[in-house]
Design an enzyme around this catalytic site. Structure first.
Site, PDB file in Angstrom:
ATOM      1  N   ARG B 273       1.005  -1.200   0.130  1.00 17.72           N
ATOM      2  CA  ARG B 273       0.177  -0.082   0.122  1.00 17.72           C
ATOM      3  C   ARG B 273       0.759   1.086   0.020  1.00 17.72           C
ATOM      4  O   ARG B 273       1.461   1.572   1.204  1.00 17.72           O
ATOM      5  CB  ARG B 273      -0.915  -0.081   1.183  1.00 17.72           C
ATOM      6  CG  ARG B 273      -1.970   1.069   1.384  1.00 17.72           C
ATOM      7  CD  ARG B 273      -2.617   0.731   2.547  1.00 17.72           C
ATOM      8  NE  ARG B 273      -1.872   1.320   3.795  1.00 17.72           N
ATOM      9  CZ  ARG B 273      -1.679   1.189   4.950  1.00 17.72           C
ATOM     10  NH1 ARG B 273      -2.656   0.176   5.116  1.00 17.72           N
ATOM     11  NH2 ARG B 273      -1.238   1.907   5.739  1.00 17.72           N
ATOM     12  N   HIS B 277      -3.267   3.978   4.995  1.00 18.29           N
ATOM     13  CA  HIS B 277      -4.599   3.343   5.149  1.00 18.29           C
ATOM     14  C   HIS B 277      -5.892   3.912   4.397  1.00 18.29           C
ATOM     15  O   HIS B 277      -6.551   3.299   3.496  1.00 18.29           O
ATOM     16  CB  HIS B 277      -4.817   2.749   6.336  1.00 18.29           C
ATOM     17  CG  HIS B 277      -6.296   2.451   6.622  1.00 18.29           C
ATOM     18  ND1 HIS B 277      -6.749   1.266   6.083  1.00 18.29           N
ATOM     19  CD2 HIS B 277      -7.375   2.976   7.620  1.00 18.29           C
ATOM     20  CE1 HIS B 277      -7.955   0.855   6.459  1.00 18.29           C
ATOM     21  NE2 HIS B 277      -8.397   1.852   7.277  1.00 18.29           N
ATOM     22  N   TYR B 286       4.366   4.509  11.514  1.00 21.11           N
ATOM     23  CA  TYR B 286       4.529   3.170  11.808  1.00 21.11           C
ATOM     24  C   TYR B 286       5.148   2.543  10.619  1.00 21.11           C
ATOM     25  O   TYR B 286       5.489   1.203  10.666  1.00 21.11           O
ATOM     26  CB  TYR B 286       3.195   2.263  11.806  1.00 21.11           C
ATOM     27  CG  TYR B 286       2.130   2.622  10.809  1.00 21.11           C
ATOM     28  CD1 TYR B 286       2.192   1.865   9.596  1.00 21.11           C
ATOM     29  CD2 TYR B 286       0.981   3.534  10.746  1.00 21.11           C
ATOM     30  CE1 TYR B 286       1.099   1.908   8.458  1.00 21.11           C
ATOM     31  CE2 TYR B 286       0.231   3.647   9.878  1.00 21.11           C
ATOM     32  CZ  TYR B 286       0.308   2.916   8.834  1.00 21.11           C
ATOM     33  OH  TYR B 286      -0.664   3.160   7.743  1.00 21.11           O
TER      34      TYR B 286
END
Lengths: 331, 380
Positions: B273, B277, B286
């Site tokens: 990705r 998100h 993260y």
């Protein structure tokens, strides 16, 4: 359905079995699925003989996983079938709650009416049979609080047949709550009578003093209480709701307005329960006709107790009569 | 307390698996040791050039769709957009592997797969724009609504495939999931039901490394997500999710296997990705920039351009045509999303039940009265 009169005497369990068999004969898209519904005929024998008669594709023994059972039924309904799901016991339906709330209840709405889900979810519910924990819950308030679901519960043998046929025929999902302590009660009934549409309450007993508003497993208790109340000078009507969603405000208000006093009786806990909703609806609509506050007689707000203590929890005749006595309201 | 005596049970024929042998040999079910690839391998020479060009075109248009939708969130024109940027190969391959009568069960990140199925690009975005839940007709598009709860659409795919098989119709259902979804109970129940029912269904897991912020290592201890298939008695496949011809080939094989009675398959596509998100997420909290940079080098469009040019399948003209088509779509999205959608408040009550309950009729009347009062104030 035929109009010829053919009275028969059977238990509620047998009437439910007849309803499934007749629905499957009438409509080849009706499929039954669930754990143990095949060779065993269900732990309560409601699906007895269906696999033998219709084959394992029409009455399917599934792996033991309630979300999987209901989720699979959703896909089947999306492809034009009319699944009837058995959840075996009230508290065993909780793993399927997400499928029920997020998908079954909402699919028609999510797709702007393009994808209705005609699924019937049969859930044996309630206590009074000496079941150990997780076998006696009354979960109707959870379902009734979920828009998109119909919630019905029969209290008589005839209604068990009629309401189940109506539920299977409905183009909307129906949570069909079977009061398991009434499974073995016998009565004479007429399967050829036309099936009532979902959403109509029925007066089981007329009276002049007050009305007991109830449904499912509490109906026989209320009828017994009404009989016992005669000795104390009370002539009680008993109203059987049969359907919680849709709710028959019209019939309920008509009865309450004529009598002015009402007690709502159910065995699940009272806080946030259906009785709270019913009492509020009556108060909002019939306030000026009321001679006393609408009272509730319910189970306690506790997890369902061990079977040796359940009789203290379940509303019985005495608790109902105590409430009736409190209807002699004075400021 | 009764203790099960396994020595005793083993003496009962067929009781313990060990007594009669495993139900199926796990070896043929195990996924490939390394992900299946086509680009940069001899398999590319055998691929149909027409298909390769079509995949490329769809990748480029899909990338632009992702970019434009992300931009529209920044302008407040979409409520939210979970981009599949970097995952376009999985999206377009999913759609191109299915026949017209097959069914797609997408997750919320799979808008591009829905568009690749032929759904209007704007209708596919109503959920994320916030004007309607599902803008397309699921039956007409053979595409279920975008599913936001994780993995809950997987059992639906199983049920639909099962129903189709009962009717003798050669329809396959494809359920698309993310890596996080493989931790959900519904994923496991769906795999088990599919295996037991031998349903014509394919599960495609796009492993993009993160479930929002939680990395795969904290999601699963399995050797691969494809390995999860073996325990259910179905084959697992592992594929490079950024290699569009490879994803297409593995999916097509699984779909045709399901169609011809071979049962379900679980496919894990390794992808990444590139965006966060959703537009509401901060991925820098993260994951490292170096990790993103490495995956940018393994971009699905970049890989296609490199290998298809070398193979003489792609030239400047075709690249320009794809870019022009992508820009035209982006322009259409901008134009149509610039206008506010027309909404009918009374539609709130239209599709709760086949017939509104008396309670909903009352509430509809209440809203109608509120709207009338508002209109009166407005007209004054």
């Amino acid at each position: 359905m035929s109009t010829a009169t053919s009275l028969r005497t059977s238990t509620m369990a047998q009437a439910l079995n007849s309803a499934l068999r007749d629905a499957m004969q009438a409509d080849p898209t009706v499929h039954v699925l669930g754990e143990d519904v095949g060779a065993l005929g269900g732990v309560f024998r409601i699906t007895d003989g269906l696999t033998a008669e219709f084959g394992p594709d029409r009455c399917l023994d599934t792996p033991l996983a309630e979300a999987g059972i209901l989720g699979t039924a959703i896909g089947m309904a999306m492809y034009g079938l009319r699944p009837v799901v058995e959840m075996q016991f009230d508290a065993f339906a909780y793993p399927a709650m997400e499928q029920l709330v997020s998908h079954v209840a909402k699919m028609r709405n999510r797709t702007a009416g393009r994808m209705p889900l005609p699924i019937t979810i049969r859930i044996p519910y309630g206590g009074g049979i000496g079941g150990v924990e997780h076998h006696s819950d009354s979960s109707e308030a959870y379902y009734a609080n979920t828009p998109g679901l119909h919630v019905v519960t029969p209290a008589t043998v005839a209604d068990a047949y009629g309401l189940l046929r109506a539920s299977i025929a409905s183009d909307d999902p129906v949570v069909f709550l079977e009061p398991k302590r009434l499974y073995w009660g016998k009565a004479e009934w007429d399967p050829s009578l036309s099936v009532d549409p979902i959403g109509k309450a029925v007066l089981r007993r007329t009276g002049r003093s007050a009305v007991l508003v109830t449904y499912g497993p509490s109906l026989p208790v209320c009828l017994e209480a009404a009989e016992a109340a005669k000795a104390e000078g009370w002539d009680l009507a008993v109203l059987d709701l049969r359907s919680l969603v849709p709710f028959d405000d019209e019939t309920v208000c008509e009865v309450v307005r004529s009598l002015g006093r009402a007690v709502v009786v159910h065995e699940s806990g009272g806080f946030g329960g259906t009785g709270a909703e019913i009492a509020a609806r009556i108060t909002e609509r019939c306030f000026h006709h009321l001679a006393a506050p609408v009272l509730r007689v319910t189970g306690f707000d506790i997890p369902y107790p061990p079977p040796m203590l359940e009789h203290h929890h379940l509303p019985g005749v005495d608790r109902i009569l105590d409430a009736v006595a409190r209807l002699q309201w004075e400021d | 307390m009764t203790v099960l005596d396994h020595r005793h049970l083993a003496a009962v024929p067929g009781w313990l698996p060990g007594a009669t042998g495993p139900r199926s040999d796990p070896a043929p079910l195990l996924p490939d040791a390394s992900p299946v690839r086509v680009l940069g391998t001899p398999a590319l020479d055998k691929a149909d050039p027409k298909l390769l060009r079509e995949l490329y075109r769809r990748l480029v248009v899909g990338r632009r769709y992702n970019q434009q939708a992300t931009t529209l969130t920044k302008q407040g024109r979409l409520a939210v957009y979970p981009a599949s940027t970097g995952q376009e190969a999985c999206q377009v391959a999913a759609a191109t592997a299915l026949g017209v009568d097959d069914w797609l069960f997408p997750s919320y990140r799979d808008t591009l797969a829905v568009v690749s199925r032929g759904v209007d690009p704007l209708e596919a975005l109503t959920l994320l724009r916030g004007n309607a839940h599902t803008g397309y007709d699921p039956r007409a598009a053979r595409t279920a609504p975008l599913c936001t709860p994780l993995a809950t659409q997987a059992p639906h795919a199983v049920g639909l495939a099962h129903a189709a098989r009962l009717r003798g119709e050669p329809v396959v259902a494809l359920a698309m999931l993310g890596d996080g979804g493989t931790s959900e109970g519904d994923f496991h129940e769906a795999l088990n039901f599919a295996a037991v029912l031998h349903a014509p269904v394919v599960f495609l897991v796009q492993n993009n490394g993160y479930a929002i912020s939680v990395p795969l290592t904290q999601q699963s201890a399995a050797p691969s997500l494809a390995h999860k298939a073996v325990g259910y008695g179905i084959p697992g496949r592992l594929v490079d999710g950024n290699d569009a011809p490879a994803v297409h080939a593995v999916l097509t094989e699984a779909v045709e296997n399901a169609r011809t009675g071979g049962g379900p398959t679980l496919i894990e596509a390794l992808t990444y990705r590139i965006e966060a998100h959703t537009n509401a997420d901060d991925a820098t909290r993260y994951r490292e920039d170096a990790e993103v940079a490495a995956w940018r080098e393994h971009d699905p469009i970049l890989l296609m351009e490199r290998h298809l040019r070398a193979a003489g399948v792609l030239d400047d003209q075709l690249i320009q045509e794809a870019a022009d088509e992508a820009e035209a779509l982006a322009a259409r999205m901008r134009a149509e999303f610039h206008a506010d959608p027309e909404l009918d408040p009374m539609s709130l009550f239209a599709h709760v039940y086949a017939e509104p309950t008396p309670q909903l009729r009352e509430q509809a009347a209440q809203l109608a009265a509120e709207l009338a009062a508002e209109a009166e104030v407005h007209n004054r």
